[in-house]
Design a protein around this motif. Structure first.
Motif, PDB file in Angstrom:
ATOM      1  N   PHE A  10      -4.200  -9.763   5.497  1.00  0.00           N
ATOM      2  CA  PHE A  10      -3.423 -10.712   6.288  1.00  0.00           C
ATOM      3  C   PHE A  10      -4.320 -11.638   7.113  1.00  0.00           C
ATOM      4  O   PHE A  10      -3.811 -12.468   7.860  1.00  0.00           O
ATOM      5  CB  PHE A  10      -2.505  -9.957   7.265  1.00  0.00           C
ATOM      6  CG  PHE A  10      -1.388  -9.210   6.615  1.00  0.00           C
ATOM      7  CD1 PHE A  10      -0.141  -9.784   6.455  1.00  0.00           C
ATOM      8  CD2 PHE A  10      -1.571  -7.909   6.175  1.00  0.00           C
ATOM      9  CE1 PHE A  10       0.908  -9.090   5.872  1.00  0.00           C
ATOM     10  CE2 PHE A  10      -0.532  -7.202   5.586  1.00  0.00           C
ATOM     11  CZ  PHE A  10       0.706  -7.797   5.431  1.00  0.00           C
ATOM     12  N   LYS A  18       2.128 -13.822   9.117  1.00  0.00           N
ATOM     13  CA  LYS A  18       1.814 -12.387   9.086  1.00  0.00           C
ATOM     14  C   LYS A  18       3.045 -11.567   9.439  1.00  0.00           C
ATOM     15  O   LYS A  18       3.365 -10.583   8.768  1.00  0.00           O
ATOM     16  CB  LYS A  18       0.678 -12.090  10.056  1.00  0.00           C
ATOM     17  CG  LYS A  18       0.259 -10.648  10.115  1.00  0.00           C
ATOM     18  CD  LYS A  18      -0.893 -10.468  11.090  1.00  0.00           C
ATOM     19  CE  LYS A  18      -1.259  -9.029  11.278  1.00  0.00           C
ATOM     20  NZ  LYS A  18      -2.350  -8.848  12.240  1.00  0.00           N
ATOM     21  N   GLU A  19       3.760 -11.974  10.474  1.00  0.00           N
ATOM     22  CA  GLU A  19       4.959 -11.256  10.895  1.00  0.00           C
ATOM     23  C   GLU A  19       6.038 -11.304   9.818  1.00  0.00           C
ATOM     24  O   GLU A  19       6.660 -10.288   9.505  1.00  0.00           O
ATOM     25  CB  GLU A  19       5.502 -11.836  12.195  1.00  0.00           C
ATOM     26  CG  GLU A  19       6.721 -11.110  12.706  1.00  0.00           C
ATOM     27  CD  GLU A  19       7.229 -11.676  14.018  1.00  0.00           C
ATOM     28  OE1 GLU A  19       8.408 -11.446  14.315  1.00  0.00           O
ATOM     29  OE2 GLU A  19       6.458 -12.336  14.731  1.00  0.00           O
ATOM     30  N   SER A  22       4.941  -9.121   6.806  1.00  0.00           N
ATOM     31  CA  SER A  22       4.953  -7.692   7.114  1.00  0.00           C
ATOM     32  C   SER A  22       6.391  -7.163   7.217  1.00  0.00           C
ATOM     33  O   SER A  22       6.658  -6.032   6.813  1.00  0.00           O
ATOM     34  CB  SER A  22       4.166  -7.392   8.388  1.00  0.00           C
ATOM     35  OG  SER A  22       4.760  -7.962   9.518  1.00  0.00           O
ATOM     36  N   GLU A  23       7.321  -7.972   7.713  1.00  0.00           N
ATOM     37  CA  GLU A  23       8.728  -7.554   7.751  1.00  0.00           C
ATOM     38  C   GLU A  23       9.287  -7.386   6.337  1.00  0.00           C
ATOM     39  O   GLU A  23      10.004  -6.421   6.062  1.00  0.00           O
ATOM     40  CB  GLU A  23       9.569  -8.578   8.516  1.00  0.00           C
ATOM     41  CG  GLU A  23       9.385  -8.525  10.003  1.00  0.00           C
ATOM     42  CD  GLU A  23      10.173  -9.603  10.736  1.00  0.00           C
ATOM     43  OE1 GLU A  23      11.010 -10.290  10.103  1.00  0.00           O
ATOM     44  OE2 GLU A  23       9.942  -9.758  11.943  1.00  0.00           O
ATOM     45  N   ASP A  26       7.747  -4.201   4.902  1.00  0.00           N
ATOM     46  CA  ASP A  26       8.322  -3.010   5.541  1.00  0.00           C
ATOM     47  C   ASP A  26       9.719  -2.697   5.004  1.00  0.00           C
ATOM     48  O   ASP A  26      10.079  -1.532   4.848  1.00  0.00           O
ATOM     49  CB  ASP A  26       8.387  -3.172   7.059  1.00  0.00           C
ATOM     50  CG  ASP A  26       7.111  -2.766   7.753  1.00  0.00           C
ATOM     51  OD1 ASP A  26       6.320  -1.996   7.170  1.00  0.00           O
ATOM     52  OD2 ASP A  26       6.899  -3.217   8.894  1.00  0.00           O
ATOM     53  N   ILE A  33       4.136  -0.500   5.890  1.00  0.00           N
ATOM     54  CA  ILE A  33       2.710  -0.817   5.872  1.00  0.00           C
ATOM     55  C   ILE A  33       1.946   0.208   6.701  1.00  0.00           C
ATOM     56  O   ILE A  33       2.332   0.536   7.805  1.00  0.00           O
ATOM     57  CB  ILE A  33       2.444  -2.221   6.436  1.00  0.00           C
ATOM     58  CG1 ILE A  33       3.113  -3.283   5.585  1.00  0.00           C
ATOM     59  CG2 ILE A  33       0.942  -2.493   6.509  1.00  0.00           C
ATOM     60  CD1 ILE A  33       3.004  -4.678   6.144  1.00  0.00           C
ATOM     61  N   TRP A  35      -1.248   0.169   8.468  1.00  0.00           N
ATOM     62  CA  TRP A  35      -2.253  -0.786   8.929  1.00  0.00           C
ATOM     63  C   TRP A  35      -3.628  -0.143   9.031  1.00  0.00           C
ATOM     64  O   TRP A  35      -3.764   0.998   9.439  1.00  0.00           O
ATOM     65  CB  TRP A  35      -1.864  -1.358  10.285  1.00  0.00           C
ATOM     66  CG  TRP A  35      -0.670  -2.244  10.206  1.00  0.00           C
ATOM     67  CD1 TRP A  35       0.612  -1.924  10.542  1.00  0.00           C
ATOM     68  CD2 TRP A  35      -0.624  -3.588   9.748  1.00  0.00           C
ATOM     69  NE1 TRP A  35       1.452  -2.989  10.320  1.00  0.00           N
ATOM     70  CE2 TRP A  35       0.716  -4.030   9.836  1.00  0.00           C
ATOM     71  CE3 TRP A  35      -1.580  -4.477   9.266  1.00  0.00           C
ATOM     72  CZ2 TRP A  35       1.112  -5.308   9.459  1.00  0.00           C
ATOM     73  CZ3 TRP A  35      -1.186  -5.749   8.898  1.00  0.00           C
ATOM     74  CH2 TRP A  35       0.135  -6.160   9.003  1.00  0.00           C
ATOM     75  N   GLY A  42      -3.617  -4.002   5.329  1.00  0.00           N
ATOM     76  CA  GLY A  42      -2.851  -2.773   5.267  1.00  0.00           C
ATOM     77  C   GLY A  42      -2.540  -2.368   3.840  1.00  0.00           C
ATOM     78  O   GLY A  42      -2.713  -3.150   2.909  1.00  0.00           O
TER      79      GLY A  42
END
Length: 54
Positions: A10, A18-19, A22-23, A26, A33, A35, A42
């Motif tokens: 990332f 990134k947010e 990652s959501e 997930d 993830i 990390w 991750g």
């Protein structure tokens, strides 16, 4: 059940990118993830027969 392992870097993404990514990971990943130190990369696992998440 077979799982595929993915490693995502990332470090080149903006904080909002990134947010967002990652959501999405997930929500679709088997364990979410995991990390690595520094939260720049991750690992996550996806079930073998699951469609692409990205």
């Amino acid at each position: 059940m077979s799982l595929h392992q993915y490693h995502v870097d990332f470090s080149q993404l903006s904080p909002s990118e990134k947010e967002s990514l990652s959501e999405r990971v997930d929500n679709a990943a088997f364990t979410g993830i995991q990390w690595e130190q520094g939260f720049q990369s991750g690992v996550f696992f996806v079930e073998e027969n699951q469609d692409s998440i990205i």
